[in-house]
Write an enzyme that holds these catalytic residues in place. Structure first.
Site, short mmCIF file in Angstrom:
data_model
loop_
_atom_site.label_atom_id
_atom_site.label_comp_id
_atom_site.label_asym_id
_atom_site.label_seq_id
_atom_site.Cartn_x
_atom_site.Cartn_y
_atom_site.Cartn_z
N HIS A 87 10.80 -41.28 -2.47
CA HIS A 87 10.55 -41.98 -1.46
C HIS A 87 10.82 -43.39 -1.80
CE1 HIS A 87 6.27 -40.77 -0.96
NE2 HIS A 87 5.77 -42.56 -0.94
N ASP A 193 5.32 -38.25 -7.82
CA ASP A 193 4.80 -38.02 -6.16
C ASP A 193 4.98 -37.37 -5.38
OD1 ASP A 193 2.19 -39.05 -4.78
OD2 ASP A 193 4.17 -39.36 -3.48
N GLU A 234 3.60 -32.91 -8.16
CA GLU A 234 2.49 -33.48 -7.72
C GLU A 234 2.50 -32.40 -6.96
OE1 GLU A 234 0.19 -35.14 -4.01
OE2 GLU A 234 2.38 -35.34 -4.60
N ILE A 336 -3.73 -33.21 7.71
CA ILE A 336 -4.60 -33.17 8.25
C ILE A 336 -5.12 -31.59 7.52
CG2 ILE A 336 -3.40 -32.83 10.25
CD1 ILE A 336 -1.73 -29.83 10.10
N GLN A 338 -6.33 -32.53 4.59
CA GLN A 338 -7.51 -32.70 3.99
C GLN A 338 -8.60 -33.62 5.07
OE1 GLN A 338 -4.97 -35.64 1.05
NE2 GLN A 338 -4.59 -34.98 -0.32
#
Length: 480
Positions: A87, A193, A234, A336, A338
């Site tokens: 993104h 990322d 990642e 949700i 982590q």
């Protein structure tokens, strides 16, 4: 400079000192010898998510400094930069041009259209439910063009982060040009990322889509192959996914170690930790903490469902100021899966437990990454958390220049810096060497590292129940 098998510090450009110049001073003076590399979290102009919604990659945000500051640091430490392959900001010149000119924009294909992705009559509820997403809605956002017309675009993460279409030529050129420019400015490693979200394909869950994900990875590697840098994908998910990447010859992250280590220190049992370390490849970067929360999903099938539940419950019970609400919508938590906390506070701000956790990490296979808050054994920052109502800010304290100097005087931090210095300079931790892991009893783990030519042998014997340890090198006791 070439990548070294030395501790990599993870830090924002304004978290250890207020800018890159102060960071450089702190590295040279307060953290001397403890750090060999730096993962410099996004330092580009950005409109959200603490830098992870970049408007572009051509400049350093002036509030941090400029390229010369980064290149100066890069002469002393190997560097990792982030590239958000999924993104870019909706405030970027690319998005603004698309908004103004619509299909006539040269960046029209850069963005992934939600409307054009689906055949007529879709998506159905089944399609939406199939998508791997970390929020409770369909991942799109509507753009209103200058002419008043509207279109939905893929939007996996925050409002500012609009997904790119990695299949298109304009996007592929943007990726290639950007990565090569970043390497010219000193990047030795490019962290991809949100890599697993980048490929979307009909009738899949749009996460780690094979075989297309391998095509993308190879394309990116080929883009920079002549530059001497490497990529680090990642991915936060079941360990089988990063292990697949490892088998393709790439370095990976060990994001399971944080939960497995917590379980071991909470329970006093050594079996799960030993089993996990035996599985891990040497070509990896280990973590206990990062700029995000502690990943729970990463430990699935390494710990049993009951052990994951036990570890999560203990975290909330013994952790210092670790509360479920800090990982909820009330505190704008994005993920949700982590738990938001510093690692020191996850262990109840207990110096003995925390040092042993880092000792385990230093002896684990791979290159250790240490988050800046973790390097200073930082407590949960409740003041910043409440001020911002952002759950992850509990682990994102801003350290001033003088505060860093003060923190390094703490006996625990001084011992940690000595440990990191030892890890950086001891030949026994050779990644081409060997590792042997045994469990003399259910509470003890013994990790032995030996260099390739077998001249140096480092051993850590750790009792997870009574929190004692002994480190030897060639049978000589090492004290921290």
């Amino acid at each position: 400079m070439p990548i070294e098998n030395k501790v990599m510090l993870i830090t924002y450009p304004d978290s250890l000192g207020k800018n890159l110049k102060e960071l450089d001073e702190i590295l040279s003076e307060d953290l001397k010898g403890a750090v060999g590399g730096i993962h410099l979290l996004p330092f580009f102009p950005s409109t959200g998510d603490r830098g992870f919604a970049p408007t572009g990659y051509t400049e350093v945000d002036p509030k941090f400094g400029d390229w010369s500051d980064i290149e100066k640091i890069g002469k002393k430490y190997y560097l990792m930069f982030d590239f958000m392959i999924n993104h870019i900001s909706r405030q970027s010149k690319f998005y603004k041009d698309f908004k103004q000119k619509k299909d006539k924009s040269k960046y029209a294909d850069l963005f992934l259209s939600w409307d054009k992705f689906w055949p007529e009559g879709r998506p159905t509820r089944k399609d939406i439910d199939l998508i791997y997403k970390r929020k409770d809605r369909a991942p799109y956002q509507e753009i209103t063009f200058t002419d008043g017309s509207k279109e939905k675009l893929w939007n996996t993460f925050g409002e500012e982060q609009i997904d790119m279409d990695v299949r298109k030529e304009v996007t592929q050129k943007f990726i290639k040009d950007t990565l090569r420019a970043l390497i010219d400015h000193g990047a030795d490693i490019i962290r991809l990322d949100a890599f697993a979200y980048a490929v979307k394909k009909l009738d899949t869950n749009d996460f780690f889509v094979e075989p297309e994900i391998w095509d993308l990875l190879k394309q990116v590697q080929d883009d920079i192959s002549d530059k001497g840098a490497m990529i680090l994908p990642e991915i936060h998910e079941h360990y089988s996914m990063p292990f697949k990447i490892s088998k393709h010859g790439y370095y990976i992250y060990d994001f399971a170690l944080p939960m497995v280590t917590l379980y071991s220190l909470y329970s006093g049992k050594s079996n799960r930790l030993a089993d996990w370390l035996k599985k891990c490849p040497m070509k990896q970067f280990t973590t206990l903490d990062t700029h995000d929360g502690i990943g729970v999903v990463d430990a699935r099938d390494i710990l049993s469902p009951d052990e994951i539940k036990y570890t999560s419950n203990e975290l909330y019970k013994v952790g210092a100021n670790v509360k479920k609400k800090y990982s909820s919508a009330e505190y704008h938590n994005l993920d949700i899966y982590q738990i938001n906390t510093t690692y020191y506070s996850a262990l109840g701000n207990d110096d003995k437990k925390y040092f042993i956790a880092r000792l385990i990490q230093m002896f684990a296979p791979g290159i250790p990454q240490v988050y800046y808050v973790g390097m200073l054994a930082g407590k949960n920052d409740i003041e910043l958390l409440e001020k911002t109502k952002e759950g992850r800010n509990i682990n994102r304290h801003y350290y001033g220049r003088e505060e860093v100097a003060e923190e390094t005087k703490r006996p625990l931090v001084a011992a940690l810096l000595k440990l990191f210095n030892f890890r950086n300079n001891e030949a026994a931790f050779d990644l081409d060497g060997s590792i042997e892991i045994t469990t003399p009893n259910e509470n003890v783990i013994q990790i032995t590292r030996m260099n390739k030519d077998k001249t140096r042998k480092a051993r850590a014997v750790i009792n997870l129940k009574n929190l004692t340890y002994q480190v030897t090198v060639n049978n000589e006791v090492i004290n921290f």
